[in-house]
Scaffold this active site. Structure first.
Site, short mmCIF file in Angstrom:
data_model
loop_
_atom_site.label_atom_id
_atom_site.label_comp_id
_atom_site.label_asym_id
_atom_site.label_seq_id
_atom_site.Cartn_x
_atom_site.Cartn_y
_atom_site.Cartn_z
N THR A 185 14.02 3.61 -7.33
CA THR A 185 13.43 3.73 -6.46
C THR A 185 11.49 4.04 -7.27
OG1 THR A 185 13.48 5.25 -5.04
CG2 THR A 185 13.44 3.03 -4.23
N GLU A 330 17.33 2.70 -0.40
CA GLU A 330 18.46 3.98 -0.41
C GLU A 330 19.77 3.28 0.66
OE1 GLU A 330 15.15 4.14 -0.91
OE2 GLU A 330 15.08 6.02 -1.45
N LYS A 441 -4.63 9.56 10.89
CA LYS A 441 -5.23 10.63 11.57
C LYS A 441 -6.76 10.76 12.74
CE LYS A 441 -0.71 11.78 9.81
NZ LYS A 441 -0.22 11.86 8.63
N TRP A 446 -2.97 8.53 16.89
CA TRP A 446 -3.25 8.20 15.46
C TRP A 446 -3.16 6.60 15.66
CZ3 TRP A 446 3.02 9.29 13.56
CH2 TRP A 446 2.73 10.58 13.24
P1 AMP Z 1 11.91 -0.20 -1.04
O1 AMP Z 1 12.98 0.90 -0.93
O2 AMP Z 1 11.29 0.09 -1.98
O3 AMP Z 1 12.74 -2.01 -0.79
O4 AMP Z 1 10.48 -0.33 -0.35
C1 AMP Z 1 11.36 0.50 1.35
C2 AMP Z 1 10.14 0.74 2.57
O5 AMP Z 1 10.46 -0.58 2.32
C3 AMP Z 1 10.81 1.06 3.73
O6 AMP Z 1 11.05 2.71 3.92
C4 AMP Z 1 10.09 0.30 5.19
O7 AMP Z 1 8.63 1.65 4.17
C5 AMP Z 1 8.75 -0.92 3.99
N1 AMP Z 1 9.90 -1.93 4.49
C6 AMP Z 1 11.24 -2.50 4.26
N2 AMP Z 1 10.94 -3.40 5.12
C7 AMP Z 1 10.19 -3.56 6.07
C8 AMP Z 1 9.81 -4.12 6.92
N3 AMP Z 1 10.62 -5.72 7.48
N4 AMP Z 1 8.53 -4.03 7.74
C9 AMP Z 1 7.87 -2.79 7.36
N5 AMP Z 1 7.98 -1.91 6.46
C10 AMP Z 1 9.27 -2.94 5.53
#
Ligand code: AMP
Length: 544
Positions: A185, A330, A441, A446
């Site tokens: 990532t 992760e 903030k 928030w």
């Molecule tokens: P990644 O590891 O690049 O897939 O990113 C993961 C992050 O994407 C998560 O920690 C969230 O912040 C965001 N994310 C994934 N799915 C969603 C969702 N359905 N709604 C909002 N944020 C999401």
């Protein structure tokens, strides 16, 4: 007393072997990088994965060696998923949309021995090759006819490699905790961090994904993973589709609304999976052409927050069930899926859409806790916010060769800290308020950037929107709304604010609105808020 059951390892090779044997004539269809549509079956995919396993072994690849891919979603990438991991080597998917410096870091950190490259990415690999000293061979994913002139050292042609090998191969058996694939990532600061999946975590994730409360693929499905195979293994779809014996359609490099919708129609896709920007593209295409998606029954959308308006459009205008998923690299990635429960059946459609707009219920296997800002576990009351911590058999327990990142990412009890600020409601639905670094903030309160974006996306003139916090002398931070208008529309700032007035509390309303031709996205389709904050750092709010 130990149970008297067989201890058979859960291995990725078992998935393709199963699909090849029991769903042998089920089709896999790809829009190729070369252009034409390619079709074959699970039986042939299994045979060719075995030819690939023989070829990899001949090239000296063995247990735990890393082999990288720079490739679109096609049948050849699918074969790499099984042919590499199946021999105990580690498939490392590289995201070609990342910056060269990140690609340099990842290949060196992973010590990749081979890079398998689609034609599109040959120029990129040529530029990088001198910076990738561990790479001994490049395999160009094409046939002899399309093999390019290339400066890549030790360039091999994929189809020639396979043609030289027999399809006879017995997948080896080994410990199910052996590493199978690696995905990095890219945060906005620091080096990319590697999630190293195992055979066990991958197979368990596939099984969980195929349960009815989760994604729920079956033999009746025809699946289109629009989410790239270089991003968290396309959410595990290549594995779970094989597990379910479902037809698979790979979109190749063409991911625009028209190409995706045409492919869905032509192949009878029942289930599509992609990030919100992909579905926005599809909806725009359908709106412009007046077409419908006749065969599609369900879509799964995730990766970033899903606008409520999109859910309502899919459900009501097109009669397609809309599922939202939340997860992380992760977490392999699946954590939650949003579906209304049986008791919600009698609710009005808008109330059911609101449930689908939450990130959803944790699927069995993923344990969640919300740690409030006082360090206490937050109740499931739908209002108390905190950071979501998770654990489970397909959640990482450390980053690959990165002690500093590992140290920062886990709490004292060993749970993974997601960095997502959430509430959990009394029914158990997780709702993301924001990424902890994106929440605004304002005077001790928030403001969820996601809430404001969601509200404004319902405006008929808005194609895309993002909200960031800008410094404010009195309130600490106040929201700036950044809007991309739909083609041919020119909404005004005043109209945007008026539209939001009955949807948000007064103090949550943006202090200013700017219109831009496009909003920057990162390598996995997420809005780049860091870039937006940089772009608008000199912007003065009228209230400041
Ligand atoms: P990644 O590891 O690049 O897939 O990113 C993961 C992050 O994407 C998560 O920690 C969230 O912040 C965001 N994310 C994934 N799915 C969603 C969702 N359905 N709604 C909002 N944020 C999401």
């Amino acid at each position: 007393m130990r149970g008297l059951m067989m201890d058979r390892p859960l291995l990725i090779s078992g998935l393709i072997e199963y699909a090849g044997e029991y769903h042998g004539d089920t089709e896999l269809v790809s829009r190729t990088v070369e252009g034409p549509i390619h079709r074959y079956t699970y039986a042939e995919a299994n045979r060719r994965s075995k030819q690939l396993a023989n070829a990899m072994t001949r090239l000296g690849i063995g247990m735990s060696d890393r082999v990288a891919t720079l490739a679109w979603n096609t049948y050849r990438h699918f074969e790499l998923y099984f042919g590499i991991s199946g021999i105990g080597a580690v498939m490392h998917t590289l995201n070609p949309r990342l910056f060269p410096d990140q690609l340099r870091y990842m290949v060196n950190h992973a010590e990749d021995r081979i890079v398998c490259v689609d034609l599109t990415f040959v120029p990129l690999a040529e530029k990088m090759a001198a910076l990738w000293p561990t790479v001994k061979h490049y395999i160009v994913l094409t046939d002899r006819e399309h093999m390019p002139q290339t400066s890549l050292p030790n360039a091999l042609c994929y189809e020639e490699l396979l043609a030289a090998e027999k399809p006879e191969f017995t997948w080896p058996s080994f410990d199910e905790n052996t590493a199978s694939s690696l995905c990095y990532t890219s945060g906005t600061t620091g080096n990319p961090k590697g999630s190293l999946y195992s055979h066990r975590s991958t197979v368990l994730h596939s099984m969980a994904a195929c349960t009815a409360n989760a994604i729920g693929f079956s033999v009746e499905d025809c699946i289109l993973p629009i989410v790239p195979m270089f991003h968290v293994n396309a959410w595990g779809v290549p594995y779970s589709a094989a597990f379910a014996g479902a037809k698979l359609v790979f979109p190749g490099p063409k991911l625009d609304g028209a190409s995706v919708c045409e492919l869905m129609e032509a192949e009878g896709v029942t289930f599509g999976l992609g990030v919100p920007t992909v579905w926005l593209g599809c909806l725009q295409y359908l709106e412009q052409t007046g077409k419908r998606l006749g065969t599609v029954k369900r879509v799964l959308c995730g990766g970033s927050a899903v606008p409520l308006a999109m859910i309502a459009t899919f459900q009501e205008r097109y009669g397609i069930e809309f599922l939202q998923g939340w997860g992380m690299t992760e977490m392999s990635p699946l954590g939650t899926v949003s579906r209304p429960k049986r008791k919600h059946a009698a609710l009005a459609p808008s109330a059911r859409h609101a449930i689908r707009a939450k990130q959803g219920l944790p699927i069995f296997g993923v344990e969640c806790k919300v740690v409030g800002f006082d360090g206490k576990i937050a109740p499931h009351d739908g209002v108390t916010r905190g950071e979501l911590h998770v654990r489970g058999p397909w959640v990482i327990d450390s980053y690959y060769k990165d002690e500093a990142a590992t140290k920062a990412a886990f709490d004292a009890d060993g749970w993974f800290k997601t960095g997502d600020v959430v509430v959990i409601d009394p029914d158990g639905y997780v709702q993301i308020v924001d990424r902890s670094k994106d929440v605004i903030k304002s005077g001790g309160e928030w403001i969820s950037s996601i809430d404001v974006e969601n509200a404004v996306m319902a405006h008929p003139d808005v194609a895309e929107a993002a909200v960031i916090g800008l410094p404010h002398p009195k309130w600490d931070e106040r929201p700036l709304l950044i809007v991309v208008a739909k083609q041919g529309r020119s909404p005004t700032s005043g109209a945007m604010i008026d539209f939001l007035k009955d949807k948000l509390a007064k103090w949550q309303l943006p202090d200013d609105v700017v219109f831009v031709p496009e909003i920057p996205h990162g390598g996995t389709g997420k809005i780049l808020k860091t870039r937006l904050r940089e772009m608008f750092k000199e912007h003065r709010l009228p209230t400041a």
